[in-house]
Design a protein around this motif. Structure first.
Motif, PDB file in Angstrom:
ATOM      1  N   GLY A  32      37.710  38.819  47.593  1.00 15.68           N
ATOM      2  CA  GLY A  32      38.390  40.083  46.869  1.00 15.68           C
ATOM      3  C   GLY A  32      38.615  39.815  45.620  1.00 15.68           C
ATOM      4  N   GLU A  33      38.984  38.467  45.308  1.00 19.66           N
ATOM      5  CA  GLU A  33      39.478  38.138  44.168  1.00 19.66           C
ATOM      6  C   GLU A  33      38.553  38.137  42.904  1.00 19.66           C
ATOM      7  N   LYS A  34      39.036  38.426  41.881  1.00 19.10           N
ATOM      8  CA  LYS A  34      38.005  38.836  40.635  1.00 19.10           C
ATOM      9  C   LYS A  34      37.857  37.450  39.996  1.00 19.10           C
ATOM     10  N   LEU A  35      36.660  37.150  39.693  1.00 21.62           N
ATOM     11  CA  LEU A  35      36.347  35.927  38.892  1.00 21.62           C
ATOM     12  C   LEU A  35      36.522  35.959  37.407  1.00 21.62           C
ATOM     13  N   PRO A  36      36.885  34.959  36.737  1.00 20.49           N
ATOM     14  CA  PRO A  36      36.784  35.314  35.342  1.00 20.49           C
ATOM     15  C   PRO A  36      35.531  35.807  34.925  1.00 20.49           C
ATOM     16  N   SER A  37      35.548  36.637  33.810  1.00 22.81           N
ATOM     17  CA  SER A  37      34.534  37.359  33.268  1.00 22.81           C
ATOM     18  C   SER A  37      33.242  36.168  32.877  1.00 22.81           C
ATOM     19  N   VAL A  38      32.004  36.627  32.576  1.00 20.48           N
ATOM     20  CA  VAL A  38      31.142  35.707  32.086  1.00 20.48           C
ATOM     21  C   VAL A  38      31.660  35.093  30.880  1.00 20.48           C
ATOM     22  N   ARG A  39      32.181  35.849  30.074  1.00 23.97           N
ATOM     23  CA  ARG A  39      32.606  35.088  28.649  1.00 23.97           C
ATOM     24  C   ARG A  39      33.759  34.367  28.704  1.00 23.97           C
ATOM     25  N   GLU A  40      34.609  34.742  29.564  1.00 17.55           N
ATOM     26  CA  GLU A  40      35.905  33.939  29.799  1.00 17.55           C
ATOM     27  C   GLU A  40      35.529  32.459  30.362  1.00 17.55           C
ATOM     28  N   MET A  41      34.706  32.705  31.105  1.00 15.12           N
ATOM     29  CA  MET A  41      34.419  31.272  31.870  1.00 15.12           C
ATOM     30  C   MET A  41      33.682  30.501  31.193  1.00 15.12           C
ATOM     31  N   ALA A  42      32.889  31.063  30.284  1.00 10.18           N
ATOM     32  CA  ALA A  42      31.929  30.348  29.412  1.00 10.18           C
ATOM     33  C   ALA A  42      33.099  29.608  28.315  1.00 10.18           C
TER      34      ALA A  42
END
Lengths: 132, 132, 132, 132
Positions: A32-42
């Motif tokens: 259920g936890e949100k992943l970092p957004s694609v841009r954040e993770m990048a």
DNA sequence: GTGGTCTAGACCACC
DNA sequence: GTGGTCTAGACCACG
């Protein structure tokens, strides 16, 4: 969060996929936890967003995560293991190769089983919480 | 002899390397035994000789086989396991990935250990003579 | 009323549009009937009001509903089917894609026709009154 | 070979995937046949190779094609349909949406069944040759 | 804000 | 020659 080795022969996007799955098993990421957004993770991993995107897509295909439009990507709440003959054979091949390599590195059988057992115990297991 | 899957994502030359090493562990190939020539092997497996050549080179680099000029390529008689920290880490990563995949396929820990134990027992082991 | 899957790749607003049109065909919504207000609907479906708004706008554009200022939004009483070559081609493409997918899932032609017939019969039809 | 509509809302890579699968069903592409290379196809369709690559990867994931390292991509010789509950539901949703649209375009039930039957008959079927 | 698609151009491993 | 990966940068739809 996830450590990437750009010199590895394992593609970066695959390292992300493996790292996320391992993190989930270890309980570092909760269902259920949100992943970092694609841009954040990048940014965090100093990678191109496309590379992260590819990893997230692969995780979604494996039903490890779900994406909700406009909101982001989340760890799946109810992962359903699905046994597949092809994947099972692939798994066996991977293990066989690793075992052969280990024996050639000088491991004997007992040491090898001990190594694997140790690694398995590092993982919490997918449903271990539910069952306790 | 060695079964090759040309559609696999594992490079063909690597499949040959793995297959040879597995065959040696299982005792199918004996130390000192002569390997088929590159051309023979290529015909047997209906592969490009360059591919087989590359596999032989790799096996020689790993000291699994030795080439004697003008005589041919032979299984090493005294393979010396060489533990190397880099290789050990690589090995652990391979196992970890396989274990994660297995857990996601629905294996529980005991089934997983049993699977690995079974696969290990298929191999005779490099040092089995020493211990018997 | 309408079941929304936020994880679907179909945009939520489109799911509302499809769901409303399906409900009308099935007679769940009657011509002339008042729709819940945007805010009510958003609460019922736990969605962002903007999303519902967008769906209502689209339904109005398709003349499936009409909005009367200050009164609310209503199911159109006399929907006039409007055949349009572009839309027809689009429809055929959609069917073609679905048929291809079905055949690849293992359906044979008869099973496929049966599936479609069954789904069609779930709908009451826009013109069923005329013909009965 | 495959006609691409860059203005369509269907992603280009998906159009390639659908087009290939349709072509195979219609017998335009034969099992075992080599596909144009990614670069060739990209030139033919005046697309970026990455876009074609994405399509080929998707086709491979669906086991519609196989890629052989260094040789190219080929139509699978033995496609095995695999029914999957998720995919079946997805298929039904697609059909339902198309049916609703058709009814709103003015089709009555019989016309609709006739339309679908016609489209189905354009396809040869995956194994129709084997069985005749 | 989010993810999804596409282009351009580069580099690499494999056969 | 083949496909596979990655970066850079752009545009779009969705909520």
């Amino acid at each position: 969060m996830i450590d990437i080795d750009v010199t590895s022969s394992t593609p970066i996007y695959a390292q992300i996929v493996n790292g996320m799955k391992e993190g989930i098993l270890k309980g570092i990421f909760q269902p259920g936890e949100k992943l970092p957004s694609v841009r954040e993770m990048a940014k965090m991993l100093t990678l191109n967003p496309n590379t992260v995107q590819k990893a997230y897509k692969e995780l979604e295909r494996q039903k490890v995560v779900v994406t909700i439009q406009g909101r982001g990507t989340f760890i799946s709440k109810e992962y359903q293991p699905k046994m597949d003959e092809d994947k099972l054979n692939e798994l066996k091949e991977t293990f066989k190769k690793a075992i052969v390599d280990a024996l050639y590195l000088g491991f004997d059988k007992e040491e090898l089983i001990a190594l694997v057992t140790g690694l398995v115990n590092e993982m919490e297991g997918l449903n271990s919480d539910d069952k306790n």
